[in-house]
Design an enzyme around this catalytic site. Sequence first.
Site, PDB file in Angstrom:
ATOM      1  N   GLY A  20      41.794  32.137  63.866  1.00  0.00           N
ATOM      2  CA  GLY A  20      41.584  32.740  62.782  1.00  0.00           C
ATOM      3  C   GLY A  20      42.077  34.126  62.837  1.00  0.00           C
ATOM      4  N   LEU A  21      42.964  34.572  63.068  1.00  0.00           N
ATOM      5  CA  LEU A  21      43.358  36.091  63.551  1.00  0.00           C
ATOM      6  C   LEU A  21      43.980  36.825  62.490  1.00  0.00           C
ATOM      7  CD1 LEU A  21      44.578  35.671  67.329  1.00  0.00           C
ATOM      8  CD2 LEU A  21      42.287  36.300  66.552  1.00  0.00           C
ATOM      9  N   GLY A  24      44.540  37.486  55.592  1.00  0.00           N
ATOM     10  CA  GLY A  24      45.784  37.187  54.370  1.00  0.00           C
ATOM     11  C   GLY A  24      46.593  36.080  54.628  1.00  0.00           C
ATOM     12  N   ASN A  25      46.412  35.360  55.775  1.00  0.00           N
ATOM     13  CA  ASN A  25      47.098  33.913  55.782  1.00  0.00           C
ATOM     14  C   ASN A  25      45.980  33.025  55.769  1.00  0.00           C
ATOM     15  OD1 ASN A  25      48.039  31.938  57.268  1.00  0.00           O
ATOM     16  ND2 ASN A  25      49.012  33.038  58.826  1.00  0.00           N
ATOM     17  N   ALA A  27      46.007  29.805  55.690  1.00  0.00           N
ATOM     18  CA  ALA A  27      45.779  28.581  56.688  1.00  0.00           C
ATOM     19  C   ALA A  27      45.309  29.021  58.081  1.00  0.00           C
ATOM     20  CB  ALA A  27      47.175  27.993  56.888  1.00  0.00           C
ATOM     21  N   HIS A 137      47.038  40.756  67.598  1.00  0.00           N
ATOM     22  CA  HIS A 137      47.423  40.020  68.521  1.00  0.00           C
ATOM     23  C   HIS A 137      49.089  39.545  68.547  1.00  0.00           C
ATOM     24  CE1 HIS A 137      47.460  37.656  64.686  1.00  0.00           C
ATOM     25  NE2 HIS A 137      48.030  36.654  65.296  1.00  0.00           N
ATOM     26  N   GLU A 174      57.701  43.211  60.057  1.00  0.00           N
ATOM     27  CA  GLU A 174      57.617  41.695  60.499  1.00  0.00           C
ATOM     28  C   GLU A 174      58.829  40.986  60.716  1.00  0.00           C
ATOM     29  OE1 GLU A 174      54.177  40.323  60.454  1.00  0.00           O
ATOM     30  OE2 GLU A 174      53.304  42.202  60.641  1.00  0.00           O
ATOM     31  N   HIS A 247      53.971  37.098  54.292  1.00  0.00           N
ATOM     32  CA  HIS A 247      55.415  37.564  54.345  1.00  0.00           C
ATOM     33  C   HIS A 247      56.323  36.844  53.199  1.00  0.00           C
ATOM     34  CE1 HIS A 247      54.748  36.792  58.849  1.00  0.00           C
ATOM     35  NE2 HIS A 247      54.780  38.232  58.681  1.00  0.00           N
ATOM     36  N   ASP A 249      58.832  35.169  53.530  1.00  0.00           N
ATOM     37  CA  ASP A 249      59.458  33.834  53.677  1.00  0.00           C
ATOM     38  C   ASP A 249      58.620  32.710  53.112  1.00  0.00           C
ATOM     39  OD1 ASP A 249      57.766  33.847  55.644  1.00  0.00           O
ATOM     40  OD2 ASP A 249      59.450  33.534  56.995  1.00  0.00           O
ATOM     41  N   CYS A 369      59.383  29.696  59.698  1.00  0.00           N
ATOM     42  CA  CYS A 369      58.864  30.808  60.448  1.00  0.00           C
ATOM     43  C   CYS A 369      59.213  30.384  61.806  1.00  0.00           C
ATOM     44  CB  CYS A 369      57.094  30.563  60.492  1.00  0.00           C
ATOM     45  SG  CYS A 369      56.387  30.846  58.631  1.00  0.00           S
TER      46      CYS A 369
HETATM   47  O1  SUG Z   1      51.808  36.098  61.421  1.00  0.00           O
HETATM   48  N1  SUG Z   1      49.853  33.031  62.253  1.00  0.00           N
HETATM   49  C1  SUG Z   1      51.135  33.860  61.985  1.00  0.00           C
HETATM   50  C2  SUG Z   1      51.913  33.118  61.010  1.00  0.00           C
HETATM   51  C3  SUG Z   1      53.405  33.584  60.973  1.00  0.00           C
HETATM   52  C4  SUG Z   1      54.265  32.987  60.071  1.00  0.00           C
HETATM   53  N2  SUG Z   1      55.623  33.423  59.713  1.00  0.00           N
HETATM   54  C5  SUG Z   1      56.121  33.565  58.859  1.00  0.00           C
HETATM   55  N3  SUG Z   1      55.954  33.263  57.628  1.00  0.00           N
HETATM   56  N4  SUG Z   1      57.473  34.003  59.089  1.00  0.00           N
HETATM   57  C6  SUG Z   1      50.838  35.098  61.298  1.00  0.00           C
HETATM   58  O2  SUG Z   1      50.006  35.274  60.437  1.00  0.00           O
HETATM   59  C7  SUG Z   1      47.759  32.889  63.246  1.00  0.00           C
HETATM   60  C8  SUG Z   1      47.220  33.068  64.608  1.00  0.00           C
HETATM   61  C9  SUG Z   1      45.519  32.563  64.758  1.00  0.00           C
HETATM   62  O3  SUG Z   1      44.942  32.485  63.804  1.00  0.00           O
HETATM   63  O4  SUG Z   1      45.222  31.874  66.026  1.00  0.00           O
HETATM   64  C10 SUG Z   1      48.924  33.685  63.161  1.00  0.00           C
HETATM   65  O5  SUG Z   1      49.244  34.575  63.681  1.00  0.00           O
END
Ligand code: SUG
Length: 446
Positions: A20-21, A24-25, A27, A137, A174, A247, A249, A369
Amino acid sequence: MTAYEVNFDGLIGPNHNYSGLAFGNLASSRNARNTSSPRQAALQGLEKMRTLHHLGYRQGFLLPQLRPDVATLRRLGFSGGDRSIINKAARQAPQLLSMIYSASSMWAANAATVTPSADSADGRLHFTPANLVTTSHRAIEHPQTQRCLETVFADPDKFAVHQALPSQNRFADEGAANHTRLSAGYGERGVGLFVYGRDNRTNLSSLHFPARQTLEASEAVARQHGISERAVFLQQSAEAINAGAFHNDVVAVGNGTVLFFHEQAFEAQSQADAFADLSERLPLQPVCVPRDQVSLEDAISSYLFNSQLLADADGNLERMRLIAPTECRDNPAVNAYLAQLAEDNSQPIGDVEFVDVRQSMSNGGGPACLRLRVVLTEEELAAVNPAFMLDDTRIDQLQAWVNDYYRDELDPSELKDPDFLNECYTAYDALTQVLGIGSYYDFQHA
Ligand code: SUG
């Protein structure tokens, strides 16, 4: 000149975990602290590479980075042997373990921005490793990314591997996830389309999540690669970032002269200006997915735009296919849209293949990705380190290696166990032997 697009996928490491690092992402946040399967993740990644190889494409890969990154813990004040440092961090600052244990280098679209030699000022192929400064990270990736790229693309007469941009918020970069090279043919001069989330006029209070790419970073990369005159800059919409498009993409993908994008991907005025500029340089074919057919939410949860958009295996850009995640097939609106798209002869996308990369998807990383696109001429292809090009035998060897050395399950709490460090090192050591690349990782030199 004949040139090919070759995908280099990030080989997924034995440390793949859900911590969960990535704010904004969506998933990554949703799956925080879940148990992962490093073995399934790596096998899924390799099967995707096999699918492309079987479809007739050239396919390469990039090495997993050395994790845990004990060197970073040393810089943060921990001392002693590697195992003792893990023990101390587990007691004193366990949150740092997820930072130095992330397998995030698998998402090779964030490894670097790439400019083919047909476009660059000096006729070399240019790479700028991304500084990934927005998340801690990922900010530790670029030195090893640079080293990996220098190993795979070693000939300095043909390849220029730059240092990452300065690690400052102002130059947050990025990589290829926010860059699309458009051209009428792979060997022909093209245009670099750089999409950014913020510049110095952006009202940051309108953003609920970080905008990870800045205009100043994109401009600097264009300058480094000698393509400032052949670069177009386009701003992501705040709406897309706030819906989870961390991102570009996640809401757009391009290839050849096609730009496949969601109706809400870009700021309206910026889009009008950029498309006008692009259209003066090449016969742009915009394929816009309307919000009333696929909502932004469905686009982001299914990762429709994180499909790989490929020319056919001969490099013919008149006939394209999408390599889409299975989540697109499972989403009724997206599936219906894709069926309609494949029948629509007014644009070149005529085929959709689905791939299962669920382990990566659960951390916000889809098919696109996982790969870094590199357009190579025949001569450049011959100069790529052959240890990093795949055929069935090599894929079989890598799958056997994964089966031998990877855990089937990894819970984030297990990162505290110093034995897991040894397990990872043993796996990397065996990998360098499978590949015949000698001592590559730092611990192999100790
Ligand atoms: O940077 N997830 C990556 C996913 C990157 C996807 N890349 C592209 N869309 N091009 C990020 O957010 C999650 C790691 C964690 O939560 O353990 C992470 O870093």
